[in-house]
Enzyme design. Structure first.
Site, PDB file in Angstrom:
ATOM      1  CE1 TYR A 108      33.205  36.877  47.319  1.00 27.39           C
ATOM      2  CE2 TYR A 108      31.584  38.277  46.232  1.00 27.39           C
ATOM      3  CZ  TYR A 108      32.784  37.592  46.206  1.00 27.39           C
ATOM      4  OH  TYR A 108      33.570  37.628  45.079  1.00 27.39           O
ATOM      5  CG  ASN A 121      42.590  35.390  41.475  1.00 25.28           C
ATOM      6  OD1 ASN A 121      41.690  35.936  40.836  1.00 25.28           O
ATOM      7  ND2 ASN A 121      42.677  34.070  41.603  1.00 25.28           N
ATOM      8  CB  VAL A 142      53.291  25.461  43.248  1.00 24.08           C
ATOM      9  CG1 VAL A 142      52.876  25.567  41.795  1.00 24.08           C
ATOM     10  CG2 VAL A 142      54.080  24.180  43.484  1.00 24.08           C
ATOM     11  CE  LYS A 161      35.978  39.280  46.739  1.00 23.57           C
ATOM     12  NZ  LYS A 161      37.371  39.111  46.263  1.00 23.57           N
ATOM     13  N   GLY A 171      45.133  32.065  44.783  1.00 21.86           N
ATOM     14  CA  GLY A 171      43.937  31.492  44.168  1.00 21.86           C
ATOM     15  C   GLY A 171      44.205  30.962  42.775  1.00 21.86           C
ATOM     16  CB  ALA A 172      47.334  29.964  41.228  1.00 21.24           C
ATOM     17  CB  SER A 181      33.720  41.008  43.420  1.00 16.60           C
ATOM     18  OG  SER A 181      32.432  40.638  42.947  1.00 16.60           O
ATOM     19  CB  ALA A 236      30.351  43.034  54.436  1.00 14.27           C
TER      20      ALA A 236
END
Length: 225
Positions: free
Chosen positions: A146, A80, A49, A150, A8-9, A133, A148
């Site tokens: 979302y 991430n 990358v 996390k 997730g960069a 989160s 659930a």
């Protein structure tokens, strides 16, 4: 310095993390779906990358293998990447939305952690940081899928910690609160800046060797819980 695989960069917290990690001299393999953004990130930071769609299980596993090919080994995995397709009542979510959020928010970090253990256990060292989160600690209406996923990641990460620590591997679950990123439709300047969250993540990396942070919850000043 350590070799770090970061997912997730290409935006938000991940983008700031990639920049700050490279500035500190870490060797970073940065991943995302957008090849153009990855190319820009490489030019800006000098990081390696790998483009990968984490909703695809084969690409997820391939990402880890490609990272190994690029830098030799992975000392730190930072899971991430995350996504929410939209907020909606439970009766309105689609199967496609459910499966995509499962794949990216839960399956991908689980698969990458599995691959990381295969490398880190023989070395008797390593670190896995899972960016969860505060949604995993609350019951937010319209965010059922979302939340659930996390919560699932938080549970997985807690067991990962217990299995990994006897082998010298540190595992940390991070629970950041509201962050002003393009993850949100509207700008929220009262929330944490992605660069601030990145600094908090790096602090976990820079703890003394005899200290492991199992969990860390941090929020902007406007959030009480």
């Amino acid at each position: 310095m350590k070799n770090i695989l970061l997912t997730g960069a290409t935006s938000g917290i991940g983008y700031e993390l990639a920049k700050q990690l490279c500035e500190k001299g870490f060797t970073v393999v940065a991943s995302g779906r957008n090849e153009e953004k990855l190319s820009v990130l490489k030019q800006e930071t000098g990081c390696e990358v790998v483009a990968a769609d984490l909703s695809d299980a084969e690409q997820t596993v391939s990402l880890f293998n490609k990272a190994i090919e690029l830098v030799g080994t992975i000392d730190v995995l930072i899971n991430n990447a995350g996504m929410i397709s939209r907020k909606c009542p439970i009766e309105e979510f689609t199967l496609e939305e459910f499966e995509e959020q499962y794949a990216i928010n839960l399956r991908a970090p689980a698969l990458l952690s599995r691959e990381a253990l295969k490398v880190m256990k023989p070395n008797k060292s390593g670190q896995i940081i899972n960016v969860v989160s505060t949604a995993a600690k609350r019951a937010n209406e319209t965010m059922s899928i979302y939340s659930a996923m996390k919560q699932g990641l938080a549970g997985f990460s807690a067991i990962l910690m217990k299995e990994a620590q006897p082998h010298g591997i540190k595992v940390t679950s991070l629970f950041p609160g509201g962050t002003d990123t393009n993850f949100r439709e509207a700008e929220r300047p009262e929330y944490m800046h992605p660069a601030s969250v990145a600094k908090a993540v790096i602090q976990v990396l820079e703890l003394p060797a005899d200290v492991v942070m199992h969990e860390m919850t941090f929020r902007p000043m406007v959030e009480i819980e």
